[in-house]
Enzyme design. Structure first.
Site, PDB file in Angstrom:
ATOM      1  N   TYR A  11      49.304 -29.709  99.408  1.00  0.00           N
ATOM      2  CA  TYR A  11      48.339 -30.390 100.271  1.00  0.00           C
ATOM      3  C   TYR A  11      47.165 -30.898  99.432  1.00  0.00           C
ATOM      4  O   TYR A  11      46.749 -32.051  99.570  1.00  0.00           O
ATOM      5  CB  TYR A  11      47.853 -29.438 101.363  1.00  0.00           C
ATOM      6  CG  TYR A  11      46.919 -30.068 102.355  1.00  0.00           C
ATOM      7  CD1 TYR A  11      47.400 -30.765 103.460  1.00  0.00           C
ATOM      8  CD2 TYR A  11      45.534 -29.978 102.195  1.00  0.00           C
ATOM      9  CE1 TYR A  11      46.535 -31.347 104.381  1.00  0.00           C
ATOM     10  CE2 TYR A  11      44.669 -30.556 103.108  1.00  0.00           C
ATOM     11  CZ  TYR A  11      45.173 -31.238 104.195  1.00  0.00           C
ATOM     12  OH  TYR A  11      44.315 -31.824 105.098  1.00  0.00           O
ATOM     13  N   HIS A  15      45.860 -35.001  98.228  1.00  0.00           N
ATOM     14  CA  HIS A  15      44.517 -35.508  98.505  1.00  0.00           C
ATOM     15  C   HIS A  15      43.736 -35.849  97.234  1.00  0.00           C
ATOM     16  O   HIS A  15      42.579 -36.249  97.314  1.00  0.00           O
ATOM     17  CB  HIS A  15      43.730 -34.482  99.336  1.00  0.00           C
ATOM     18  CG  HIS A  15      44.129 -34.477 100.770  1.00  0.00           C
ATOM     19  ND1 HIS A  15      45.252 -33.825 101.220  1.00  0.00           N
ATOM     20  CD2 HIS A  15      43.570 -35.060 101.858  1.00  0.00           C
ATOM     21  CE1 HIS A  15      45.361 -33.994 102.530  1.00  0.00           C
ATOM     22  NE2 HIS A  15      44.355 -34.738 102.939  1.00  0.00           N
ATOM     23  N   TYR A  34      33.436 -37.010 104.929  1.00  0.00           N
ATOM     24  CA  TYR A  34      34.620 -36.329 105.462  1.00  0.00           C
ATOM     25  C   TYR A  34      35.032 -35.271 104.451  1.00  0.00           C
ATOM     26  O   TYR A  34      35.268 -35.581 103.289  1.00  0.00           O
ATOM     27  CB  TYR A  34      35.741 -37.340 105.673  1.00  0.00           C
ATOM     28  CG  TYR A  34      36.948 -36.882 106.471  1.00  0.00           C
ATOM     29  CD1 TYR A  34      37.115 -35.576 106.911  1.00  0.00           C
ATOM     30  CD2 TYR A  34      37.946 -37.795 106.784  1.00  0.00           C
ATOM     31  CE1 TYR A  34      38.225 -35.205 107.654  1.00  0.00           C
ATOM     32  CE2 TYR A  34      39.063 -37.427 107.522  1.00  0.00           C
ATOM     33  CZ  TYR A  34      39.200 -36.128 107.953  1.00  0.00           C
ATOM     34  OH  TYR A  34      40.307 -35.752 108.680  1.00  0.00           O
ATOM     35  N   TRP A  69      50.381 -41.890 106.789  1.00  0.00           N
ATOM     36  CA  TRP A  69      49.800 -40.694 106.180  1.00  0.00           C
ATOM     37  C   TRP A  69      50.278 -39.439 106.907  1.00  0.00           C
ATOM     38  O   TRP A  69      50.670 -38.465 106.284  1.00  0.00           O
ATOM     39  CB  TRP A  69      48.277 -40.782 106.182  1.00  0.00           C
ATOM     40  CG  TRP A  69      47.628 -39.575 105.581  1.00  0.00           C
ATOM     41  CD1 TRP A  69      47.036 -38.546 106.244  1.00  0.00           C
ATOM     42  CD2 TRP A  69      47.527 -39.269 104.189  1.00  0.00           C
ATOM     43  NE1 TRP A  69      46.573 -37.609 105.354  1.00  0.00           N
ATOM     44  CE2 TRP A  69      46.854 -38.030 104.086  1.00  0.00           C
ATOM     45  CE3 TRP A  69      47.930 -39.917 103.026  1.00  0.00           C
ATOM     46  CZ2 TRP A  69      46.585 -37.431 102.857  1.00  0.00           C
ATOM     47  CZ3 TRP A  69      47.656 -39.322 101.805  1.00  0.00           C
ATOM     48  CH2 TRP A  69      46.998 -38.100 101.727  1.00  0.00           C
TER      49      TRP A  69
END
Length: 102
Positions: A11, A15, A34, A69
């Site tokens: 994960y 990113h 964010y 995504w």
């Protein structure tokens, strides 16, 4: 949101960096900041986002980039039938903010 067991490293890798076109969609829909945090013990994710406009933020989910995504991320996290992340709301229990910084 919640990651599958053993998926934290993957994960994070996905990113770093996030797709440029996904970043552009987020910024283009009024995202100011964010952040996503992971609890490594539970694999729970916590997302914090500041947006210019809640309505614009809601429109991100309808973009083709966001849909791709979600599809790209579905093998590392709990997802709904449309590939969107399974999420649950949290209740704020404390907040402090200085309105006029010195």
């Amino acid at each position: 949101m919640e990651l599958h067991d053993g998926a934290v490293a993957e994960y994070e890798r996905r990113h770093r960096p996030i797709w440029k076109e996904m970043e552009d969609v987020l910024l283009g829909h009024g995202v100011r900041t964010y952040s996503i945090y992971v609890d490594p013990r539970s694999t729970d994710l916590f997302g914090y986002v500041e947006v210019e406009d809640e309505e614009m933020w809601q429109k991100v989910a309808a973009t083709a980039v966001c849909r791709r995504w979600w599809h790209h991320m579905r093998d590392v996290m709990a997802t709904n039938g449309d590939d969107s992340p399974v999420s649950r709301d949290l209740r704020e229990v404390f907040h402090i903010e200085r309105a006029n910084p010195r």
